[in-house]
Design an enzyme around this catalytic site. Structure first.
Site, PDB file in Angstrom:
ATOM      1  N   ARG A  70      48.878  47.486  34.540  1.00 58.72           N
ATOM      2  CA  ARG A  70      48.782  48.648  33.647  1.00 58.72           C
ATOM      3  C   ARG A  70      47.365  49.180  33.474  1.00 58.72           C
ATOM      4  NH1 ARG A  70      53.225  45.877  32.599  1.00 58.72           N
ATOM      5  NH2 ARG A  70      51.840  44.172  33.116  1.00 58.72           N
ATOM      6  N   THR A  71      46.433  48.277  33.132  1.00 60.78           N
ATOM      7  CA  THR A  71      45.089  48.737  32.774  1.00 60.78           C
ATOM      8  C   THR A  71      44.397  49.389  33.972  1.00 60.78           C
ATOM      9  OG1 THR A  71      45.033  46.859  31.267  1.00 60.78           O
ATOM     10  CG2 THR A  71      42.943  48.008  31.649  1.00 60.78           C
ATOM     11  N   LYS A  99      30.222  35.274  48.122  1.00 57.04           N
ATOM     12  CA  LYS A  99      29.036  34.689  48.782  1.00 57.04           C
ATOM     13  C   LYS A  99      28.063  34.155  47.756  1.00 57.04           C
ATOM     14  CE  LYS A  99      29.334  38.540  51.997  1.00 57.04           C
ATOM     15  NZ  LYS A  99      28.695  39.858  52.182  1.00 57.04           N
ATOM     16  N   ARG A 121      37.124  43.987  34.162  1.00 60.44           N
ATOM     17  CA  ARG A 121      38.033  42.926  33.680  1.00 60.44           C
ATOM     18  C   ARG A 121      37.517  41.619  34.258  1.00 60.44           C
ATOM     19  NH1 ARG A 121      44.462  42.681  33.151  1.00 60.44           N
ATOM     20  NH2 ARG A 121      43.832  44.010  31.413  1.00 60.44           N
ATOM     21  N   HIS A 149      40.266  43.248  24.205  1.00 56.46           N
ATOM     22  CA  HIS A 149      40.830  44.249  25.119  1.00 56.46           C
ATOM     23  C   HIS A 149      40.917  45.547  24.316  1.00 56.46           C
ATOM     24  CE1 HIS A 149      42.972  46.086  28.293  1.00 56.46           C
ATOM     25  NE2 HIS A 149      43.952  45.212  28.479  1.00 56.46           N
TER      26      HIS A 149
HETATM   27  N1   CP Z   1      48.188  45.073  28.927  1.00 51.59           N
HETATM   28  C1   CP Z   1      47.507  44.744  30.034  1.00 51.59           C
HETATM   29  O1   CP Z   1      46.292  44.478  30.005  1.00 51.59           O
HETATM   30  O2   CP Z   1      48.265  44.735  31.173  1.00 51.59           O
HETATM   31  P1   CP Z   1      47.703  44.458  32.640  1.00 51.59           P
HETATM   32  O3   CP Z   1      47.227  43.022  32.664  1.00 51.59           O
HETATM   33  O4   CP Z   1      48.862  44.702  33.563  1.00 51.59           O
HETATM   34  O5   CP Z   1      46.551  45.391  32.867  1.00 51.59           O
END
Ligand code: CP
Length: 321
Positions: A70-71, A99, A121, A149
């Site tokens: 999603r993100t 590396k 992320r 998040h």
């Molecule tokens: N909600 C969320 O972070 O989903 P993803 O891990 O699929 O990005």
């Protein structure tokens, strides 16, 4: 200095312009309301197929050291819907990190290569904040280990506005792995800012960290309830389910002990308060039966779709005065 670098240094009347978004606590109430109004406009434009190009020629650098559906996709779609483009990676396996290159150097390289914003992320809590110290352009934390998040919390608030008509004064049960779930670590602060009543439902070992509960009480004047009983979710406005976070357990047997802690199904929803909505940040495992997907209150797929207008609003706000 690139245009992107100048963004980070410039003063602006848009109070989000040039800033990083690392923690939901980086935002005050007015900034969140501003983003919600912008997301409304973005949703309107998406639904009318109106072409927008405020980010024409701008590039989003995505640095995904951890999996995402999603993100990542919604950031990719959001920047393109605003006339920009993206580059970057979906896994560190395809980068020079393999590396031995450090996070600091990876960030420096990306920010100096004319990316206008970086979306990170990473499995380590605090990685976003570390990245921001090495970047000349705004950094967005798209999930840092068990930390935060923030863009998920914003899309969760937007979902409440869309599906319940408001994001304040609601009774919300937050269920699942609250120790390891970064989405709820951000969401709890966002909900507290708007005076929502929260009940945290989790096995005692997976309850929300005490420091967050104390923070909500001491700094937001919000008292919350804690229980391990899912029955507490029967009489609320919103049930926010989360999965047990398999990747955060050291031993598979520990995960197995908690994996089936909670499932809501047709029987459960038949006893729930009328008008209750069910949310989930995704991915959904066994905690929501697919048999309730078609109920009007099951909003979790629409919730994921709101990630696009909300992330469009965030990108435009960080990148345009
Ligand atoms: N909600 C969320 O972070 O989903 P993803 O891990 O699929 O990005």
């Amino acid at each position: 200095m690139s245009g992107a670098a100048r963004h980070k240094e410039a003063n602006s009347c848009n109070s989000l312009y040039g800033k990083d978004l690392l923690d939901i606590r980086d935002l005050d109430k007015d900034q969140i309301k501003f983003l919600m109004r912008r997301a409304d406009t973005m949703l309107g434009a998406l639904n009318s197929s109106k072409r927008l190009d405020p980010l024409k020629n701008m590039i989003l650098g995505k640095l995904f050291f951890e999996e995402s559906t999603r993100t990542r996709q919604s950031f990719e779609i959001a920047i393109q819907k605003l006339g920009g483009g993206y580059t970057g990676f979906n896994s560190d396996k395809e980068t020079s990190v393999m590396k031995g290159e450090s996070l600091a150097d990876t960030i420096k390289v990306m920010s100096l290569m004319y990316a206008d914003v970086l979306v990170l992320r990473h499995p380590d809590e605090g990685a976003g904040r570390e990245a921001a110290t090495h970047s000349d352009v705004p950094v967005i934390n798209a999930g840092d280990g068990v930390g935060q998040h923030p863009t998920q919390a914003l899309l969760d608030l937007f979902t409440l506005r869309m599906e319940k008509g408001r994001m304040k004064d609601l009774n919300i049960a937050i269920v699942g792995d609250l120790a390891n779930g970064r989405t709820v670590h951000s969401l709890a602060y966002a909900l507290a800012l708007f005076n929502n009543n929260m009940t945290f439902i989790a096995p005692p070992e997976l309850q929300l960290p005490r420091r967050i509960i104390s923070d909500l009480k001491n700094n937001y004047s919000i008292s919350t309830q804690k229980t391990s009983s899912i029955e507490a979710a029967l009489d609320v406005d919103v049930i926010y389910m989360t999965r047990i976070q398999r990747e955060r357990f050291k031993k598979p047997e520990d995960y197995a002990r908690f994996a089936s802690s909670y499932t809501i199904d047709e029987d459960f929803m038949s006893k729930a308060r009328e008008g209750t909505i069910v949310m989930h940040p995704g991915p959904r495992l066994t905690e929501i039966s697919p048999k309730i997907d078609s109920l009007p209150g099951s909003v979790y797929f629409r919730q994921a779709s709101y990630g696009v207008p909300v992330r469009m609003a965030i990108l435009k706000s960080l990148l345009v005065k």
